[in-house]
Design an enzyme around this catalytic site. Structure first.
Site, PDB file in Angstrom:
ATOM      1  N   THR A   1     -10.500  -3.006   0.246  1.00  0.00           N
ATOM      2  CA  THR A   1     -10.151  -2.482  -1.071  1.00  0.00           C
ATOM      3  C   THR A   1      -9.614  -3.585  -1.974  1.00  0.00           C
ATOM      4  O   THR A   1      -9.372  -3.351  -3.155  1.00  0.00           O
ATOM      5  CB  THR A   1      -9.083  -1.381  -0.944  1.00  0.00           C
ATOM      6  OG1 THR A   1      -7.947  -1.915  -0.253  1.00  0.00           O
ATOM      7  CG2 THR A   1      -9.629  -0.189  -0.160  1.00  0.00           C
TER       8      THR A   1
ATOM      9  N   ARG B   1     -14.374  11.446  -1.787  1.00  0.00           N
ATOM     10  CA  ARG B   1     -13.382  11.962  -0.844  1.00  0.00           C
ATOM     11  C   ARG B   1     -12.489  13.003  -1.518  1.00  0.00           C
ATOM     12  O   ARG B   1     -12.186  14.054  -0.947  1.00  0.00           O
ATOM     13  CB  ARG B   1     -12.533  10.826  -0.288  1.00  0.00           C
ATOM     14  CG  ARG B   1     -11.468  11.283   0.708  1.00  0.00           C
ATOM     15  CD  ARG B   1     -10.614  10.112   1.145  1.00  0.00           C
ATOM     16  NE  ARG B   1     -11.408   9.124   1.856  1.00  0.00           N
ATOM     17  CZ  ARG B   1     -11.008   7.879   2.098  1.00  0.00           C
ATOM     18  NH1 ARG B   1      -9.824   7.469   1.660  1.00  0.00           N
ATOM     19  NH2 ARG B   1     -11.764   7.036   2.770  1.00  0.00           N
TER      20      ARG B   1
ATOM     21  N   ASP C   1     -12.606  -2.300   9.204  1.00  0.00           N
ATOM     22  CA  ASP C   1     -11.998  -1.763   7.986  1.00  0.00           C
ATOM     23  C   ASP C   1     -10.775  -2.589   7.623  1.00  0.00           C
ATOM     24  O   ASP C   1     -10.124  -3.180   8.491  1.00  0.00           O
ATOM     25  CB  ASP C   1     -11.613  -0.305   8.215  1.00  0.00           C
ATOM     26  CG  ASP C   1     -11.390   0.452   6.919  1.00  0.00           C
ATOM     27  OD1 ASP C   1     -11.744  -0.084   5.849  1.00  0.00           O
ATOM     28  OD2 ASP C   1     -10.877   1.580   6.976  1.00  0.00           O
TER      29      ASP C   1
ATOM     30  N   LYS D   1     -17.252   3.527   1.923  1.00  0.00           N
ATOM     31  CA  LYS D   1     -17.442   2.312   2.723  1.00  0.00           C
ATOM     32  C   LYS D   1     -17.631   2.651   4.206  1.00  0.00           C
ATOM     33  O   LYS D   1     -18.530   2.129   4.858  1.00  0.00           O
ATOM     34  CB  LYS D   1     -16.264   1.357   2.520  1.00  0.00           C
ATOM     35  CG  LYS D   1     -16.137   0.850   1.083  1.00  0.00           C
ATOM     36  CD  LYS D   1     -15.033  -0.176   0.935  1.00  0.00           C
ATOM     37  CE  LYS D   1     -13.648   0.435   1.093  1.00  0.00           C
ATOM     38  NZ  LYS D   1     -13.348   1.430   0.027  1.00  0.00           N
ATOM     39  N   THR D   2     -16.781   3.515   4.739  1.00  0.00           N
ATOM     40  CA  THR D   2     -16.927   3.919   6.132  1.00  0.00           C
ATOM     41  C   THR D   2     -18.233   4.665   6.344  1.00  0.00           C
ATOM     42  O   THR D   2     -18.928   4.462   7.355  1.00  0.00           O
ATOM     43  CB  THR D   2     -15.740   4.794   6.564  1.00  0.00           C
ATOM     44  OG1 THR D   2     -14.518   4.071   6.385  1.00  0.00           O
ATOM     45  CG2 THR D   2     -15.862   5.203   8.023  1.00  0.00           C
TER      46      THR D   2
END
Length: 345
Positions: free
Chosen positions: A160, A219, A111, A66-67
């Site tokens: 999330t 990640r 975020d 997302k980032t």
């Protein structure tokens, strides 16, 4: 020492490495073809109209990009990017200060948008629709709202837990994307790209092994790759001399870090072991389970449980957590007859 994990310089270097591994464009962004195609269309259409793109909402579990997508959006638009988070905006004045400081066409990445305070959330409604904020001067009956125009901007919200977003806020986003977990092939491609950027020579079989244990999350894949690299450089002389990381080396590294063939780590197995061995397969309450493994409730609920449930090893029921027959077997245990009869095989 520079390799001390508690050294601020070491942590800064680790963050720099993570940033360097991020894709810089939609063409480099792997594993989410549907989202990439849809988002690319939104950005291209806005560019053709010389207009500011619609606001974008990205939802999905942590670590899926997302980032990274927010950074890509800013890069594709050749626009500056400002990053903040929901927990950092506790008052409407905090948001007003951020919005009033934006430049024309800037991308604002928010975020954990679901954790923003309600007063700030209500101010955001007007800013997203009319590009205006109302600053209230005074209190009580003498209070006066002064409208302040702000430059047109693109908000990229990430969450999330999209179910916690109120409907009015969710409806103000022109494009909503839900990121899915990555398959092994996509993660393999990500690992090979990251290895090249890190200057790591890794065989295909070794990269596939790391990918298969990465829980469908880029990640985690990049983190495991760095740990395998560390093991190979320190524990083997051949890799230090330039040889490739083999599947045997990767296997030894992953065993050292207690990551099994399905991607379960020590915490996952501890939780599953507690449900099976200490509580007979359950049901057991979350609080009791957390105490039994020496962790906080939030850690068990948000870190370990989602992956165990996704694998079908654990079930959440109104009475508590219950291990499935598959969970028993993964630990090498024989499920009770009643469990075998009532739970999914």
């Amino acid at each position: 020492m520079s390799d001390d994990p508690f050294n601020p310089a070491a942590r800064s270097e680790e963050r720099s490495v993570e940033t360097a591994l991020r894709p810089r464009s939609l063409a480099e962004f792997r594993g989410q073809p549907r989202v990439s195609d849809q988002l690319g269309l939104v950005l291209q259409a806005a560019h053709a109209r010389s207009a500011t793109p619609d606001h974008v909402l990205l939802s999905g579990p942590p670590g899926l990009g997302k980032t990274t997508l927010a950074m890509i959006i800013a890069a594709e638009l050749a626009a500056p990017l400002r990053i903040t988070s929901g927990p950092a905006i506790q008052h409407a004045g905090d948001l007003a200060a951020i919005l009033s400081g934006l430049t024309e066409g800037e991308v604002l990445f928010l975020d954990e948008i679901h954790r923003m305070s309600r007063p700030a959330e209500e101010m955001l409604y007007l800013a997203m629709e009319d590009f205006r904020v109302d600053v209230v001067i005074g209190k009580g009956v003498g209070a006066t709202a002064i409208p302040i125009d702000i430059p047109q901007f693109t908000l990229v919200g990430a969450t999330t837990r999209s179910g916690l977003l109120p409907g009015p806020l969710r409806d103000r986003f022109g494009f909503t994307a839900t990121l899915d977990f990555y398959d092994t092939d996509a993660l393999h491609g990500i690992i090979m790209r990251s290895a090249e950027l890190l200057g790591v020579n890794i065989e295909t079989d070794a990269a596939l092994m790391v990918a298969s244990r990465s829980r469908g999350t880029p990640r985690i894949a990049n983190r495991l790759l760095r740990r395998v690299r560390d093991f190979a450089e320190v524990r083997t002389t051949t890799v230090a001399d330039g040889a490739a990381i083999t599947s045997d080396i990767a296997m030894c590294a992953l065993e050292l870090y207690e990551v099994d063939e399905l991607g379960l780590d020590r915490l996952d197995r501890t939780v599953l072991q507690a449900v099976c061995a200490r509580f007979g397969g359950g049901p057991v309450g979350l609080g009791t389970l957390a105490i039994s493994v020496g962790e906080e409730r939030e850690t068990v609920e948000e870190v370990a449980e989602p992956f165990l449930v996704r694998l079908g090893f654990l079930m959440r029921t109104p009475r508590g957590r219950v291990a499935t027959a598959a969970g028993w077997r993964h630990l090498g245990l024989t499920p009770p007859a009643s469990e075998t009869a009532t739970l999914f095989e």
